[in-house]
Motif scaffolding. Structure first.
Motif, mmCIF file in Angstrom:
data_model
loop_
_atom_site.group_PDB
_atom_site.id
_atom_site.type_symbol
_atom_site.label_atom_id
_atom_site.label_comp_id
_atom_site.label_asym_id
_atom_site.label_seq_id
_atom_site.Cartn_x
_atom_site.Cartn_y
_atom_site.Cartn_z
ATOM 1 N N ILE A 1 0.862 -1.192 0.000
ATOM 2 C CA ILE A 1 0.000 0.000 0.000
ATOM 3 C C ILE A 1 0.893 1.235 0.000
ATOM 4 O O ILE A 1 1.660 1.468 0.951
ATOM 5 N N ASN A 2 0.819 1.997 -1.102
ATOM 6 C CA ASN A 2 1.629 3.220 -1.205
ATOM 7 C C ASN A 2 0.975 4.319 -0.379
ATOM 8 O O ASN A 2 -0.204 4.629 -0.574
ATOM 9 N N ILE A 3 1.759 4.893 0.510
ATOM 10 C CA ILE A 3 1.193 5.853 1.461
ATOM 11 C C ILE A 3 1.667 7.271 1.150
ATOM 12 O O ILE A 3 2.878 7.534 1.102
ATOM 13 N N ASP A 4 0.733 8.176 0.940
ATOM 14 C CA ASP A 4 1.032 9.606 0.902
ATOM 15 C C ASP A 4 0.746 10.143 2.301
ATOM 16 O O ASP A 4 -0.421 10.282 2.697
ATOM 17 N N HIS A 5 1.817 10.440 3.036
ATOM 18 C CA HIS A 5 1.628 10.820 4.439
ATOM 19 C C HIS A 5 1.024 12.212 4.594
ATOM 20 O O HIS A 5 0.619 12.581 5.697
ATOM 21 N N ASP A 6 0.965 12.984 3.506
ATOM 22 C CA ASP A 6 0.242 14.262 3.570
ATOM 23 C C ASP A 6 -1.267 14.026 3.576
ATOM 24 O O ASP A 6 -2.042 14.851 4.038
ATOM 25 N N ALA A 7 -1.670 12.892 3.012
ATOM 26 C CA ALA A 7 -3.103 12.622 2.854
ATOM 27 C C ALA A 7 -3.652 11.686 3.931
ATOM 28 O O ALA A 7 -4.832 11.775 4.279
ATOM 29 N N PHE A 8 -2.802 10.794 4.434
ATOM 30 C CA PHE A 8 -3.290 9.745 5.332
ATOM 31 C C PHE A 8 -2.510 9.701 6.645
ATOM 32 O O PHE A 8 -1.314 9.959 6.657
ATOM 33 N N GLY A 9 -3.217 9.305 7.682
ATOM 34 C CA GLY A 9 -2.560 9.068 8.958
ATOM 35 C C GLY A 9 -2.955 10.095 10.013
ATOM 36 O O GLY A 9 -3.720 11.000 9.735
ATOM 37 N N PRO A 10 -2.424 9.932 11.206
ATOM 38 C CA PRO A 10 -1.437 8.916 11.558
ATOM 39 C C PRO A 10 -2.028 7.530 11.820
ATOM 40 O O PRO A 10 -1.301 6.557 11.769
ATOM 41 N N MET B 1 -7.428 3.585 6.932
ATOM 42 C CA MET B 1 -6.474 4.657 7.254
ATOM 43 C C MET B 1 -7.264 5.926 7.550
ATOM 44 O O MET B 1 -8.268 6.210 6.879
ATOM 45 N N GLU B 2 -6.763 6.678 8.497
ATOM 46 C CA GLU B 2 -7.359 7.979 8.791
ATOM 47 C C GLU B 2 -7.023 8.962 7.664
ATOM 48 O O GLU B 2 -5.912 8.927 7.113
ATOM 49 N N LEU B 3 -7.978 9.819 7.350
ATOM 50 C CA LEU B 3 -7.749 10.836 6.315
ATOM 51 C C LEU B 3 -7.374 12.156 6.968
ATOM 52 O O LEU B 3 -7.962 12.530 7.983
ATOM 53 N N ARG B 4 -6.426 12.864 6.365
ATOM 54 C CA ARG B 4 -6.083 14.206 6.867
ATOM 55 C C ARG B 4 -6.952 15.215 6.115
ATOM 56 O O ARG B 4 -6.748 15.427 4.907
#
Ligand SMILES: Nc1ncnc2c1ncn2[C@@H]1O[C@H](COP(=O)(O)OP(=O)(O)OP(=O)(O)O)[C@@H](O)[C@H]1O
Ligand SMILES: Cc1ncc(C[n+]2csc(CCO)c2C)c(N)n1
Length: 261
Positions: free
Chosen positions: A184-193, A252-255
């Motif tokens: 799963i490719n993660i864009d940490h600006d969009a998802f998390g924590p 995943m949580e959305l930012r």
């Protein structure tokens, strides 16, 4: 079998590879205009499940009131409204019908409006030929518990016939990982924590992961035992890998701030 996942419809990076064509199904649940705009623009076919059309119309009206833009409704016309139509308001029905949008009533009381919309898409695909659409379901992850469990159960069943089905809300992006290995490719600006690995609808699964704060190695997970909730994505890790011996719900949580860009 190893599968790779990315969610270009929720990330701001133009370089993210597009995985396919998308069908958006709007459910009868609250959502922000920012999220709607994102998913709408990424999709090639848009369908409202019954009262989902009320939500679409009301979200656009509310946004128009804030931004003062003209004719916003006309920029967001769905391809179809379908359901048993016990929730569709008269004013919304009249608006879309006079605009020429098909409003299809299906009285079947053994299938939900979400199922009726997926059936409509399947019929469209049969007529069109070619590749399946990937499905983005807007809503269905919270609210009424019976409907939420229906979403979890229905996507579980759909894994046998559909390639990729995502459920998205302003708080979460979630989907079912079939048994096997997933990248799963993660864009940490969009998802998390936060994220979760949820063994719903199975006896148990054996999990191995990387890219998480609390990784698992050949660990048994079951509803009556260990369930990995409130796990964290690790910002330095661009990929999460999950090996699961049985179908598993991944969330995943959305930012929210990312949606504005
Ligand atoms: N409170 C809710 N929580 C989660 N999902 C919902 C909720 N309300 C509606 N949905 C989703 O939106 C779809 C359309 O809902 P709508 O309210 O128009 O009809 P409904 O009569 O409540 O649902 P259905 O007829 O499908 O049982 C439903 O099929 C369901 O997937
Ligand atoms: C065992 C069983 N439980 C519930 C329903 C009710 N139901 C399920 S889907 C649906 C349509 C809603 O638009 C309705 C009323 C049923 N038919 N069978």
């Amino acid at each position: 079998m190893s599968r790779s996942w990315s969610l270009p419809f929720l990330t701001s990076h133009q370089g993210d590879e597009k995985q396919g064509k998308y069908a958006l199904i709007i459910l009868n649940q609250p959502f922000s205009f920012a999220l709607l705009r994102r998913l709408w623009n990424a999709s090639q076919w848009r369908c409202c499940a019954d009262g989902g059309a009320n939500r679409l119309h009301d979200t656009l009206t509310a946004h128009k009131d804030i931004e003062g833009s003209q004719d916003l409704h006309k920029n967001y016309l769905p391809d179809l409204i379908k359901g048993d139509l016990d929730s569709l308001r008269d004013d919304v029905r009249v608006y879309y019908e006079t605009t020429g949008i098909p409003v299809v009533q299906d009285h079947d009381q053994d299938s939900t409006d979400l199922m009726k919309c997926v059936e409509a898409l399947t019929e469209k695909e049969r007529i069109e030929g070619g590749d399946q659409y990937d499905i983005i379901i807007l809503g269905g992850l919270s609210g009424r518990l019976d409907q939420t469990v229906h979403t979890l159960s229905y996507l579980h069943k759909l894994r046998k016939t559909r390639h990729r089905v995502f459920a998205v809300s302003d708080e979460n992006a979630a989907w079912l990982l079939d048994e096997g290995e997933h990248h799963i490719n993660i864009d940490h600006d969009a998802f998390g924590p936060t994220c979760g690995l949820l063994p719903v609808g199975i006896d148990y699964t054996i999990l191995s992961t990387s890219g998480l704060r609390w990784n698992l190695t050949d660990t048994k997970s079951h509803f009556d035992g260990m369930v990995s909730t409130s796990n964290h994505l690790v910002p330095s890790e661009p990929v999460v890998t999950i090996q699961t011996s049985k179908p598993l719900w991944w969330t995943m949580e959305l930012r929210a701030k990312n949606l504005e860009s």
